[in-house]
Write an enzyme that holds these catalytic residues in place. Structure first.
Site, PDB file in Angstrom:
ATOM      1  N   GLY A   1      -0.181  -2.381  -4.098  1.00  0.00           N
ATOM      2  CA  GLY A   1      -0.935  -3.430  -3.417  1.00  0.00           C
ATOM      3  C   GLY A   1      -0.545  -4.794  -3.932  1.00  0.00           C
ATOM      4  N   ASP A   2      -1.545  -5.555  -4.359  1.00  0.00           N
ATOM      5  CA  ASP A   2      -1.317  -6.875  -4.942  1.00  0.00           C
ATOM      6  C   ASP A   2      -1.584  -6.800  -6.444  1.00  0.00           C
ATOM      7  OD1 ASP A   2      -1.148  -9.971  -4.378  1.00  0.00           O
ATOM      8  OD2 ASP A   2      -2.741  -9.643  -5.844  1.00  0.00           O
TER       9      ASP A   2
ATOM     10  N   MET B   1     -11.591   2.074  -4.928  1.00  0.00           N
ATOM     11  CA  MET B   1     -11.984   3.084  -5.920  1.00  0.00           C
ATOM     12  C   MET B   1     -13.451   3.504  -5.742  1.00  0.00           C
ATOM     13  SD  MET B   1     -10.039   1.427  -9.216  1.00  0.00           S
ATOM     14  CE  MET B   1     -10.192  -0.270  -8.676  1.00  0.00           C
TER      15      MET B   1
ATOM     16  N   ASP C   1       4.207   2.584 -11.455  1.00  0.00           N
ATOM     17  CA  ASP C   1       3.087   3.512 -11.636  1.00  0.00           C
ATOM     18  C   ASP C   1       3.391   4.848 -10.971  1.00  0.00           C
ATOM     19  OD1 ASP C   1       1.575   1.596 -13.010  1.00  0.00           O
ATOM     20  OD2 ASP C   1       0.921   0.715 -11.115  1.00  0.00           O
TER      21      ASP C   1
ATOM     22  N   PRO D   1       0.790  -1.230   0.000  1.00  0.00           N
ATOM     23  CA  PRO D   1       0.000   0.000   0.000  1.00  0.00           C
ATOM     24  C   PRO D   1       0.827   1.286   0.000  1.00  0.00           C
ATOM     25  CG  PRO D   1       0.085  -0.936   2.198  1.00  0.00           C
ATOM     26  CD  PRO D   1       0.776  -1.910   1.306  1.00  0.00           C
TER      27      PRO D   1
ATOM     28  N   LYS E   1      -0.398   6.103 -14.369  1.00  0.00           N
ATOM     29  CA  LYS E   1      -1.733   6.330 -14.919  1.00  0.00           C
ATOM     30  C   LYS E   1      -2.464   7.355 -14.083  1.00  0.00           C
ATOM     31  CE  LYS E   1      -2.079   1.526 -15.640  1.00  0.00           C
ATOM     32  NZ  LYS E   1      -2.777   0.395 -15.094  1.00  0.00           N
TER      33      LYS E   1
HETATM   34  C1  LIG Z   1      -6.392   0.385  -9.204  1.00  0.00           C
HETATM   35  S1  LIG Z   1      -6.751  -0.039  -7.556  1.00  0.00           S
HETATM   36  C2  LIG Z   1      -5.323  -0.978  -7.195  1.00  0.00           C
HETATM   37  C3  LIG Z   1      -5.455  -1.799  -5.965  1.00  0.00           C
HETATM   38  C4  LIG Z   1      -4.167  -2.518  -5.608  1.00  0.00           C
HETATM   39  N1  LIG Z   1      -3.825  -3.467  -6.624  1.00  0.00           N
HETATM   40  C5  LIG Z   1      -4.237  -3.192  -4.260  1.00  0.00           C
HETATM   41  O1  LIG Z   1      -4.136  -4.419  -4.194  1.00  0.00           O
HETATM   42  O2  LIG Z   1      -4.381  -2.507  -3.252  1.00  0.00           O
HETATM   43  C6  LIG Z   1      -6.482   1.505  -6.743  1.00  0.00           C
HETATM   44  C7  LIG Z   1      -7.352   1.640  -5.526  1.00  0.00           C
HETATM   45  O3  LIG Z   1      -6.827   0.864  -4.464  1.00  0.00           O
HETATM   46  C8  LIG Z   1      -7.083   1.522  -3.251  1.00  0.00           C
HETATM   47  N2  LIG Z   1      -5.797   1.862  -2.633  1.00  0.00           N
HETATM   48  C9  LIG Z   1      -4.568   1.677  -3.137  1.00  0.00           C
HETATM   49  N3  LIG Z   1      -3.630   2.085  -2.259  1.00  0.00           N
HETATM   50  C10 LIG Z   1      -4.291   2.544  -1.185  1.00  0.00           C
HETATM   51  C11 LIG Z   1      -3.879   3.083   0.060  1.00  0.00           C
HETATM   52  N4  LIG Z   1      -2.588   3.234   0.386  1.00  0.00           N
HETATM   53  N5  LIG Z   1      -4.848   3.440   0.941  1.00  0.00           N
HETATM   54  C12 LIG Z   1      -6.149   3.278   0.662  1.00  0.00           C
HETATM   55  N6  LIG Z   1      -6.588   2.766  -0.499  1.00  0.00           N
HETATM   56  C13 LIG Z   1      -5.676   2.404  -1.403  1.00  0.00           C
HETATM   57  C14 LIG Z   1      -7.894   2.759  -3.573  1.00  0.00           C
HETATM   58  O4  LIG Z   1      -9.251   2.425  -3.512  1.00  0.00           O
HETATM   59  C15 LIG Z   1      -7.438   3.040  -4.983  1.00  0.00           C
HETATM   60  O5  LIG Z   1      -8.370   3.813  -5.668  1.00  0.00           O
END
Ligand SMILES: C[S@@+](CC[C@H](N)C(=O)[O-])C[C@H]1O[C@@H](n2cnc3c(N)ncnc32)[C@H](O)[C@@H]1O
Length: 280
Positions: free
Chosen positions: A111-112, A193, A57, A34, A79
């Site tokens: 994230g993952d 999101m 990214d 994260p 992006k």
């Molecule tokens: C395109 S998705 C990617 C998710 C990512 N692959 C994951 O496993 O966390 C992006 C969304 O993940 C969430 N997100 C990613 N990083 C975050 C963080 N540090 N804190 C809170 N939400 C997060 C938000 O909802 C963001 O809009």
């Protein structure tokens, strides 16, 4: 199969195909977690330290990029919402091209890689291009957010299931979700999101039977120094998130009532010296 692998120079694999030898690259789709570098896996760190190229990214924190091998080529394919610096198809082609150059490539994904991250599409493209590819899991945002506020996503007596959904609506419409299933009791809904569609999400869940008083916890920038947390209810959600604009996770369900939004930030357990003992 008329081929095999053996270790080549610089850690590259020499692929032997029908008597011919050629250096083949490997592409690693690596979960960056994260944002907090301490939440990288040891494997992610080792790969970063050995990579020829790191493809990342826009939101990948500097502190994580700085862990890459000095001299590694860094490619930002960042992006932005509705404005892709490089379209997904372009990213797929780039990864295949780098693999064909015989490079060790780390494709860092927030994230993952397989959680709403389009990692599946990148893996398919690499397979179709004949490039060896592997996936390294990362700490997904929902798990980091839940940990930070101390609200377990499942909890005896409160939530026997957790569902991960995206609030992203294709082409400006509504998120395409099974609202009736998500409105059922005794489960947590972790929404990625979901900020811009929060009004629709709240309205649809309430219309499908989830009480307007259902607790909701919201964590923006989980694990990062500028993290923001709040708790609210489903009925008040649209108003509560109006001021947020960073990446945020919505946790809907009874477990959200356990959230401690004023919890102090975790005391860092690792410092730079702790990483020094992990070699690539
Ligand atoms: C395109 S998705 C990617 C998710 C990512 N692959 C994951 O496993 O966390 C992006 C969304 O993940 C969430 N997100 C990613 N990083 C975050 C963080 N540090 N804190 C809170 N939400 C997060 C938000 O909802 C963001 O809009």
């Amino acid at each position: 199969m008329a081929g095999g692998h053996k270790q080549g120079e610089a850690g590259k694999r020499l692929v032997v195909l029908k008597g011919q030898a050629a250096c083949a690259g490997v592409v690693w789709l690596v979960g960056a977690g994260p944002g907090d570098p301490d939440l990288l896996t040891v494997k992610a760190l080792r790969l970063l330290r050995g990579a020829d190229v790191v493809v990342h990214d826009r939101l990948t924190p500097r502190a994580i990029l700085d862990l890459a091998r000095p001299g590694a080529r860094m490619i930002d394919v960042g992006k932005r919402k509705s404005r892709h610096t490089l379209p997904q198809e372009g990213i797929n082609q780039l990864l295949v091209a780098l693999g064909r150059e015989g490079l060790n490539v780390v494709r860092l994904k927030g994230g993952d890689p397989f959680m709403f991250g389009r990692g599946g599409e990148e893996l398919e493209a690499l397979r179709a291009g004949g490039i060896e590819a592997h996936v390294v899991p990362g700490v997904t945002a929902a798990l980091a957010a839940a940990a930070d506020i101390g609200a377990p996503l499942t909890h005896r007596g409160l939530a026997q299931a957790v569902t991960f959904v995206t609030g992203h609506a294709a082409s400006g419409g509504e998120p395409n979700l099974d609202w009736v299933a998500l409105a059922k009791a005794n489960q947590t809904v972790a929404i990625y999101m979901g900020l811009s569609s929060a009004p629709v999400i709240a309205a649809r869940l309430i219309a499908a039977g989830r009480a307007a008083s259902t607790p909701v916890a919201v964590v923006e920038n989980a694990s990062l120094p500028d993290e923001r947390r709040l708790t609210t209810t489903l009925g008040a959600l649209p108003e509560a998130v109006r001021a947020l604009d960073g990446p945020a996770l919505l946790i809907v369900g009874e477990v959200a009532a356990l959230a401690q939004v004023d919890r102090p930030p975790e005391i860092a357990g690792l410092d730079d010296q702790s990483f020094a003992g992990v070699s690539s």
